[in-house]
Motif scaffolding. Structure first.
Motif, PDB file in Angstrom:
ATOM      1  N   LYS A 106       0.988  -1.225   0.037  1.00 39.67           N
ATOM      2  CA  LYS A 106      -0.047   0.055  -0.089  1.00 39.67           C
ATOM      3  C   LYS A 106       0.842   1.114  -0.085  1.00 39.67           C
ATOM      4  CE  LYS A 106      -3.801  -2.023   2.499  1.00 39.67           C
ATOM      5  NZ  LYS A 106      -4.572  -2.231   3.876  1.00 39.67           N
ATOM      6  N   PHE A 107       0.477   2.327  -0.896  1.00 40.14           N
ATOM      7  CA  PHE A 107       1.000   3.423  -0.702  1.00 40.14           C
ATOM      8  C   PHE A 107       0.659   4.182   0.674  1.00 40.14           C
ATOM      9  CE2 PHE A 107       0.193   2.914  -5.265  1.00 40.14           C
ATOM     10  CZ  PHE A 107       1.274   3.385  -5.796  1.00 40.14           C
ATOM     11  N   ALA A 108       1.572   4.926   1.177  1.00 40.64           N
ATOM     12  CA  ALA A 108       1.123   5.429   2.594  1.00 40.64           C
ATOM     13  C   ALA A 108       1.879   6.836   2.717  1.00 40.64           C
ATOM     14  CB  ALA A 108       1.786   4.464   3.567  1.00 40.64           C
ATOM     15  N   ILE A 109       1.118   7.902   3.306  1.00 39.83           N
ATOM     16  CA  ILE A 109       1.395   9.073   3.663  1.00 39.83           C
ATOM     17  C   ILE A 109       0.877   9.421   4.946  1.00 39.83           C
ATOM     18  CG2 ILE A 109      -0.390  10.064   2.292  1.00 39.83           C
ATOM     19  CD1 ILE A 109       1.765  12.407   1.691  1.00 39.83           C
ATOM     20  N   SER A 110       1.485  10.328   5.762  1.00 44.03           N
ATOM     21  CA  SER A 110       0.974  10.437   7.339  1.00 44.03           C
ATOM     22  C   SER A 110       0.097  11.815   7.176  1.00 44.03           C
ATOM     23  CB  SER A 110       2.333  10.753   8.265  1.00 44.03           C
ATOM     24  OG  SER A 110       2.833  12.028   8.124  1.00 44.03           O
ATOM     25  N   ILE A 111      -0.717  11.988   7.944  1.00 43.17           N
ATOM     26  CA  ILE A 111      -1.495  13.175   7.881  1.00 43.17           C
ATOM     27  C   ILE A 111      -0.732  14.484   8.191  1.00 43.17           C
ATOM     28  CG2 ILE A 111      -2.544  12.870  10.210  1.00 43.17           C
ATOM     29  CD1 ILE A 111      -5.096  13.879   9.144  1.00 43.17           C
ATOM     30  N   ASP A 112       0.314  14.248   9.002  1.00 48.85           N
ATOM     31  CA  ASP A 112       1.055  15.397   9.538  1.00 48.85           C
ATOM     32  C   ASP A 112       1.972  15.860   8.447  1.00 48.85           C
ATOM     33  OD1 ASP A 112      -0.032  15.618  12.110  1.00 48.85           O
ATOM     34  OD2 ASP A 112       1.635  14.402  13.041  1.00 48.85           O
ATOM     35  N   ASP A 113       2.632  14.950   7.430  1.00 47.93           N
ATOM     36  CA  ASP A 113       3.143  15.387   6.539  1.00 47.93           C
ATOM     37  C   ASP A 113       2.457  16.020   5.447  1.00 47.93           C
ATOM     38  OD1 ASP A 113       5.751  13.951   7.377  1.00 47.93           O
ATOM     39  OD2 ASP A 113       5.345  12.231   6.159  1.00 47.93           O
ATOM     40  N   MET A 114       1.195  15.668   5.189  1.00 52.07           N
ATOM     41  CA  MET A 114       0.310  16.298   4.328  1.00 52.07           C
ATOM     42  C   MET A 114      -0.247  17.793   4.866  1.00 52.07           C
ATOM     43  SD  MET A 114      -2.185  13.080   3.343  1.00 52.07           S
ATOM     44  CE  MET A 114      -3.317  14.098   2.320  1.00 52.07           C
ATOM     45  N   LYS A 115      -0.038  17.631   6.019  1.00 52.31           N
ATOM     46  CA  LYS A 115      -0.379  19.018   6.734  1.00 52.31           C
ATOM     47  C   LYS A 115       0.591  20.074   6.382  1.00 52.31           C
ATOM     48  CE  LYS A 115      -1.271  21.480  11.184  1.00 52.31           C
ATOM     49  NZ  LYS A 115      -1.028  21.332  12.496  1.00 52.31           N
ATOM     50  N   ASP A 116       1.711  19.590   6.322  1.00 49.88           N
ATOM     51  CA  ASP A 116       3.235  20.344   5.887  1.00 49.88           C
ATOM     52  C   ASP A 116       3.339  20.555   4.543  1.00 49.88           C
ATOM     53  OD1 ASP A 116       3.857  20.481   8.846  1.00 49.88           O
ATOM     54  OD2 ASP A 116       5.239  18.673   8.967  1.00 49.88           O
ATOM     55  N   GLY A 117       2.076  20.192   3.988  1.00 49.07           N
ATOM     56  CA  GLY A 117       2.449  20.324   2.335  1.00 49.07           C
ATOM     57  C   GLY A 117       2.789  19.285   1.356  1.00 49.07           C
ATOM     58  N   GLU A 118       3.448  17.906   2.073  1.00 51.18           N
ATOM     59  CA  GLU A 118       3.799  17.022   1.359  1.00 51.18           C
ATOM     60  C   GLU A 118       2.575  16.261   0.672  1.00 51.18           C
ATOM     61  OE1 GLU A 118       5.781  14.531  -0.711  1.00 51.18           O
ATOM     62  OE2 GLU A 118       6.940  15.668   0.846  1.00 51.18           O
ATOM     63  N   ASP A 119       2.668  15.844  -0.569  1.00 52.68           N
ATOM     64  CA  ASP A 119       1.656  15.446  -1.312  1.00 52.68           C
ATOM     65  C   ASP A 119       1.706  14.072  -2.179  1.00 52.68           C
ATOM     66  OD1 ASP A 119       3.069  16.291  -3.283  1.00 52.68           O
ATOM     67  OD2 ASP A 119       1.410  17.561  -4.389  1.00 52.68           O
ATOM     68  N   ILE A 120       2.864  13.569  -1.724  1.00 50.49           N
ATOM     69  CA  ILE A 120       3.478  12.379  -2.436  1.00 50.49           C
ATOM     70  C   ILE A 120       3.423  11.090  -1.551  1.00 50.49           C
ATOM     71  CG2 ILE A 120       5.511  11.128  -3.822  1.00 50.49           C
ATOM     72  CD1 ILE A 120       4.105  13.434  -5.199  1.00 50.49           C
TER      73      ILE A 120
END
Length: 71
Positions: free
Chosen positions: A31-45
């Motif tokens: 599964k692809f994964a990304i944390s909500i905090d990374d997304m809050k910091d502007g990460e979108d990958i």
């Protein structure tokens, strides 16, 4: 340069409030994964830990508010 496999809407990911990760099935079986905090910091990958594929998460910062309510 990053090669993006696909662009996926945030609504298509599953969110786990315990791990605070958004996940989406990868063609390799993981599964692809990304944390909500990374997304809050502007990460979108979101990356797959088992292969080299990456996807771009399509979202607006305010979309994260409903997920923070689940934490």
């Amino acid at each position: 340069m990053e090669t993006i496999y696909d662009e996926i809407e945030i609504e298509d990911f599953t969110f786990d409030p315990t791990t605070q990760l958004f996940q989406y099935p990868c063609p390799c079986g993981d599964k692809f994964a990304i944390s909500i905090d990374d997304m809050k910091d502007g990460e979108d990958i979101a990356v797959c830990p088992s292969c080299s594929l990456m996807v771009k998460v399509i979202f607006e910062p305010e979309d994260l508010d409903e997920y923070y309510d689940q934490i």
